[in-house]
Design an enzyme around this catalytic site. Sequence first.
Site, short mmCIF file in Angstrom:
data_model
loop_
_atom_site.label_atom_id
_atom_site.label_comp_id
_atom_site.label_asym_id
_atom_site.label_seq_id
_atom_site.Cartn_x
_atom_site.Cartn_y
_atom_site.Cartn_z
N GLY A 148 0.84 -1.20 0.00
CA GLY A 148 0.00 0.00 0.00
C GLY A 148 0.87 1.24 0.00
N CYS A 149 0.29 2.36 -0.42
CA CYS A 149 1.09 3.59 -0.54
C CYS A 149 1.49 4.14 0.83
CB CYS A 149 0.36 4.64 -1.37
SG CYS A 149 -1.35 4.92 -0.90
N TYR A 150 0.59 4.11 1.80
CA TYR A 150 0.98 4.55 3.15
C TYR A 150 2.04 3.62 3.75
CZ TYR A 150 -2.95 7.89 3.55
OH TYR A 150 -3.82 8.93 3.40
#
Lengths: 346, 346, 346, 346
Positions: A148-150
């Site tokens: 995921g980007c986070y």
Amino acid sequence: MSITVAVSGASGYAGGEVLRLLTAHPDVTIGAITAHSNAGERLGALQPHLHSLADRVLQDTTAEALAGHDVVFLALPHGASGALAAQIAERSPDTLVIDAGADHRLESAEAWERFYGTDHAGTWPYGLPELPGQRERLAGARRIAVPGCYPTTALLALTPGFSADVLEPQDVVIVAASGTSGAGKSVKPHLLGSEVMGGMSPYGVGGGHRHTPEIEQGLSQAAGQPVTISFTPTLAPMARGILATATARYVPGTDPVAIRQAWQDAYAQEEFVHLLPEGQWPTTKAVLGSNHVVMQLAVDEHAGRVIVTAALDNLTKGTAGGAIQSMNIALGLSEQAGLTQQGTAP
Amino acid sequence: MSITVAVSGASGYAGGEVLRLLTAHPDVTIGAITAHSNAGERLGALQPHLHSLADRVLQDTTAEALAGHDVVFLALPHGASGALAAQIAERSPDTLVIDAGADHRLESAEAWERFYGTDHAGTWPYGLPELPGQRERLAGARRIAVPGCYPTTALLALTPGFSADVLEPQDVVIVAASGTSGAGKSVKPHLLGSEVMGGMSPYGVGGGHRHTPEIEQGLSQAAGQPVTISFTPTLAPMARGILATATARYVPGTDPVAIRQAWQDAYAQEEFVHLLPEGQWPTTKAVLGSNHVVMQLAVDEHAGRVIVTAALDNLTKGTAGGAIQSMNIALGLSEQAGLTQQGTAP
Amino acid sequence: MSITVAVSGASGYAGGEVLRLLTAHPDVTIGAITAHSNAGERLGALQPHLHSLADRVLQDTTAEALAGHDVVFLALPHGASGALAAQIAERSPDTLVIDAGADHRLESAEAWERFYGTDHAGTWPYGLPELPGQRERLAGARRIAVPGCYPTTALLALTPGFSADVLEPQDVVIVAASGTSGAGKSVKPHLLGSEVMGGMSPYGVGGGHRHTPEIEQGLSQAAGQPVTISFTPTLAPMARGILATATARYVPGTDPVAIRQAWQDAYAQEEFVHLLPEGQWPTTKAVLGSNHVVMQLAVDEHAGRVIVTAALDNLTKGTAGGAIQSMNIALGLSEQAGLTQQGTAP
Amino acid sequence: MSITVAVSGASGYAGGEVLRLLTAHPDVTIGAITAHSNAGERLGALQPHLHSLADRVLQDTTAEALAGHDVVFLALPHGASGALAAQIAERSPDTLVIDAGADHRLESAEAWERFYGTDHAGTWPYGLPELPGQRERLAGARRIAVPGCYPTTALLALTPGFSADVLEPQDVVIVAASGTSGAGKSVKPHLLGSEVMGGMSPYGVGGGHRHTPEIEQGLSQAAGQPVTISFTPTLAPMARGILATATARYVPGTDPVAIRQAWQDAYAQEEFVHLLPEGQWPTTKAVLGSNHVVMQLAVDEHAGRVIVTAALDNLTKGTAGGAIQSMNIALGLSEQAGLTQQGTAP
């Protein structure tokens, strides 16, 4: 000899960014481009920035359309990639399947079920090459779970400190601001331009965000013990970019110079992750469209905490760029092929 | 064999964009990087998005530093490029000098003096390859004047109609919105983020903008008779991009299909300028960071006018990209080298 | 004695702005607040900025809910207000009905049918008090058609010149940029924040925009002869505001001083419309949330044209503020009640 | 009988917002308007949104100009207000002086000297009425120190928990995003629109921000023991607004319901500070231009922490609105006079 690549979910932001990067990749031929509800439409009507592919018509997302390529990128709703990957494997067992969705990121079936509410599909090699030992796991892989980007941001920000045993595993706090493309292209009232321009708001506060277990999984592996985080994501009035502020107590008595050195050492050889010179702070503008992560670190002796601020482009290094970097490693290509260190600014 | 390129004005937006594009150019080695007041500083402190050049130190902008390269890009205040180009020519006569400033764009010394208030420095080949016959003038050139960003947009929008004799030369109206980077990096109160975010405003209204004579020069050449325009530039709350609405009366009785065909024919073979399919409107988002121009045309039979809306990135096709495209032609390289058709969106 | 006001369409942007202004109106009590698909919800969940009304629950939009108030604001889809106004009149004949929709703006049934495709509902007094003679028509009115936001801007920009016979009726060109709230709260992909931030695009180009006949109607009345316009609306990356550039040929030989004087005279006594001092340009930031219109005028002798740039807030003076100003006139209240000249900036 | 008010620093953002609010204050007459480098200019040229004051000419900021009013607002550089306040007191001892600068906020001379590097000017009553017991201290005051905008947000977010003894005093983490107006109107390159639009960046990380001792002072008073914070401010691409995420460990074993109740009780009677209904998150859009603070609270049992997210307008409740609210209390006016609960949205 060119590698053939198929891209599903091509009408969305993640799929669009994969295609944008692939058009600049020297070793790749773009094969099937598929979507679900937009099948049959011209790509140019949906992704007008992808000019060189404007006349391509989207196929329906089926194993038939995707199989037979050297690489398949999946950008599907949660729960859909496991079955499709199995169908593709039946038709072309050697295809590298790269899942930009969440299905194969978590190792704990229990965490998966608690946060996603469906059966766990299994765990694939995690496409974050800068984590310790991760390049070895990706080399030759035929399945890759794109982080995921986070989690990409948070793990790159804090892993060096946990690997070097200078951070304490409790009271880790991560607050991150994301551009709106992180929420995808679905039309929801709170994502309208009129609502987001000029405003900031949090969401998924208090442990409920699905990226929490993914971040804790990675940090716990680095620490060799369970790490607990408080994670608060916020929506910022910009299309792209994540700025994360990640802070943790350092082990009392640790020399601040040694703390900084842990990050310095971790990323000294990396092409895409950099600790900035002291005095310079990261900005998401500097990494827009690039595969680059920039970070800065402060040791706050008053509070007894290390504060790392890190910036990346959620669609590039945070999704499509990280995916292509992992593809390059899996296939033995140059890790930088098709990717840039330069952001598009101002 | 690599071409060596020096870039002056490297701390500004135009110079920064030239450098960004050059890092992706396959045939180029970046030589001297110079500035004026920022000489002696690390490029990374001034242009943090140019990571691969971050440790370069800016030299002072002198003929000595710039001469000896195959190509020199000048991005200097008005009036400065003529003398410096002469000094460079003394030291290295074969150097291609590309002037991103205004000094050598106008053919009329009188117009220059009225709008700029200094002596006219002469006229260099105009770096807008898509104008009729312009590629021939650029091939082998050793001096190139890069067009202004508004003139690039306006000329590409209207030239096909004047070349095809379907537009009338009076009552041409051009209203354009530009991102703030078009105003440069100088710190003026009205360019502060607090002032520009959430607002639009015009400037230089009523014939006073310096791009007016440049646009009229180009349109008059296409029309074979004097063309008079009303040009209103506005500042939009975005960092990059120009959207121009250009409208002119068409010759009464002209078939609307023939009008559209004039644009279709003019750009059918172009890599970087495209008339969109009917029903699709240009947006500056689609061309961000690319060398691409997208436009759409409407024939308003009620008003008797043609309306062309055109979008480009003021720093790329509007300045640095157009400059590199012209360089490629002058040096006999592939015209597309180092440039992309793909925008960075969303 | 307080005036009771009901507001329909309260979940949308126009309805929300009416409510925001009414909370500051000294003579008004807010009665029924209604909506269609959001009936039954708390207003605080839909319009979180209207804190003092947060606990109000939306009623369904019916004549029963709306009748019995002194004033009813309608913000409904096209074609719905005529029947509902009739039903309200049956129950409370003295109610002032103010229609923020388009149904009753056009005098020409033919124009209505061509642009809207339904039967014409009739014409109501036009709520733009600054037009010549318009205050007289609004005083005591029991029906008011609120002008469109673009027509408000365009008519205020050009009417003085046509009334004073200094402008020519052909080749009038209007190009306007609007904030995204002008497109309403409906969730369409091109209105997503990710799509609009950082970009500009036109829409409805070439005579097709429904505001074209409304602008021509008003300008023709001022000119005493048919005026033809070319109108191009564009979408700007901001939530609120319209900046219009309106340009027309002036009658050859007219003294530029006399031209400026026409606008000066027209607005010298107005509280909400102002010609700025020479040298100062309008910006939409200066009128955000206010009922104010600021404009500047240039006489371009080179092109033979007058250029007027005008800025207002599309939701305030462009919709809800203009509606309340008209209500004040109709009811004999102070015209400024509940309205402000001050914008919220920066 | 109207209260006369003078405003210094009227060309800046804080001074401009004081004036904007005063124009809507029913009990106030605006007297002298002063500035330093802009003395002699029309206010309309500097603050074009303040239309009703456009023709006022700025006087020089001197005790002579300011004395004799009932109230004087000071918005001066650090270190300047003490001497000027003394000079005003000589001429008009009863004048209420309200300092929007930092000079009189801190009680610790040592903290002042460490963070500001000059001699401590003394401590004035702190203009944050919602803190426990604070209204009593402000009633009848003739000196008021306006809190910093970040401290206002952070103190309102966390004070209820410390007052109720449910939070632990170590490992308090505050990460806040501010609009660019918080950085003032000074022209610095990193505040240019081209630099801030589309990007986020931190600054003053690691204990160095001057608001850190002010926040710790207030939280320590509430807790009755020293509270240590880690504070990271970030700059967001919007003109106005602060969104703070403030998180602290709760005392183990505390009932989550009791935690929420502490905030509920603290603000149940407040007009301008509200805990939102569960499930609704604050957004800065909802409070733009208003004196309102909205917050939401989550108890994260997994991490053992309370997370409070709070939004306000940095120029209104964070500066000018809080100042006027305090003025109202000091003078015995209605606390809400001249202030609104309604934000301007979208």
